[in-house]
Scaffold this active site. Sequence first.
Site, short mmCIF file in Angstrom:
data_model
loop_
_atom_site.label_atom_id
_atom_site.label_comp_id
_atom_site.label_asym_id
_atom_site.label_seq_id
_atom_site.Cartn_x
_atom_site.Cartn_y
_atom_site.Cartn_z
CE LYS A 1 -30.23 -5.53 14.86
NZ LYS A 1 -30.55 -4.77 15.34
CB SER B 1 -26.88 -4.01 17.16
OG SER B 1 -28.36 -4.66 17.32
CB SER C 1 -29.85 -2.49 18.40
OG SER C 1 -27.96 -2.93 19.36
N1 GLN Z 1 -24.87 -2.16 22.41
C1 GLN Z 1 -25.99 -3.26 23.44
C2 GLN Z 1 -25.80 -4.13 23.34
O1 GLN Z 1 -25.01 -4.55 22.63
C3 GLN Z 1 -27.16 -2.87 22.16
C4 GLN Z 1 -28.16 -3.75 21.42
C5 GLN Z 1 -29.30 -4.05 21.04
O2 GLN Z 1 -30.20 -3.97 21.92
N2 GLN Z 1 -29.87 -4.99 19.97
O3 GLN Z 1 -26.78 -5.38 23.83
#
Ligand code: GLN
Length: 452
Positions: free
Chosen positions: A71, A146, A170
């Site tokens: 990532k 994400s 995410s």
């Molecule tokens: N969707 C959540 C956020 O936007 C989780 C993001 C993540 O785990 N990096 O914060």
Amino acid sequence: MINEKLKQIKSGKLSAKQNIRNFLDIIGKKNKDINAFLHLNPDALADAEEIDKKIKSGFKGKLAGLAIALKSNISAIGMPVTCASKTLKNYTGTFDADIVKKIRQEGGIIIGMLNMDEFACGISGETSSFGPIINPRCPSIVPGGSSSGSAAAVAAGLCDIALGSDTGGSIRNPASNCGICGIKPSYGRVSRYGLLDLSMSLDQIGPMCSDVYGCALMLEVISGKSQKDPMAFSTPVEKYSKIEPTGKIRVGISPEAEKLCLDSRIKTIVEKKLSSFIKKTSSEKKPVALKYIDLAVQSYYPIVFVEFFSGTRKFDGRKYGLKIEGSCGEEVLRRISAGKEMSKAEHKGKFYRKALQVRDLIKSDFDKAFEKTDIIVMPVTPSLPQKPGSKITPEESYAFDALTIPASLAGICAGVVPAGEIQGIPIGIQIIAPAFREKLLINAMSEFSKLE
Ligand code: GLN
């Protein structure tokens, strides 16, 4: 199957170089449609040649010859570490993250850097500054986020194993949407050195792969203490890749989690899988009370806003890339503005502190639940993922993590394996285990993944 591939590489049937070449070919054909990779490592083939030489002279690295994708919020020397943001579009990693060092030591080959929601903020893969990621398993829904590129790359067969990061879901959310497996390790299991922060008290790097074995093997490699991250615990790393049957265990189900799941079809898929698990292993189902998990989303966001605001102060346009406020997307700016407000001296930290109090309540509920159960099972998302391009409000987007955030706040480990489909949309099941019980988590994930 990762196990089979490793055997082929070890026995000389498949060279590391050929493995990488095969992936580069597929990436060349498919990536323009999926947009999972933002960058390919120009040295990947040369690195593979080195590994082939080492294998010939007896090297037995756990990941020898496998194609590993990162990532874009994980630092690797010479690679663009952009967090899929214009802010860092010209930033190149100057060091290897702890996990990257470990992967290289075990003979894994970094094949490239993956697309993601900008600065890991999102659930759709659509907040990237470099275009949305397409779900290869089901293009009519978003790939989740994400770690969208990580899930999409695995699902499309563009790499052997991908690394993602999980702050509130995410890894688990895109794993579910793309029909693959993923693990969010316990907080402190994996070094965060070299991971760009979203929320430093929650972030963990974790593996994503089409099978549980690949996740287990990768987790075994990247876990453990670090000289550079004092929050990485020295708790011994067990042999996660030696997967064993769980036997008879106690499985917790939470009525509060059931209530948070709004789609009865998702509930049915999870219930069915659970029933087959209970039947196959003669396990016991036990209700557990997670009384405060309906407050998880409300307490998660103030923590993220404040910590993200603090973490992004270094992006002031001097040392790294552009000034973040002038170059980032809407969602990132929203979080910075909210964090800035909440961090003002006049508020005396009251929002952050209140959120930490709720976090403690959620954590102690899990502690109690694990006194009488071994694992807890629940859905990954409360409803079906949205269609690409749909306009949803920030609140709707935040609510999507209602079932993944609780384990994050409690600092415990959780994994996802595919459980079924609704009209062609992949649906995962979430398995949660106590902190540092990754071995149990993986054994259970493997058992679940083998059920009919
Ligand atoms: N969707 C959540 C956020 O936007 C989780 C993001 C993540 O785990 N990096 O914060």
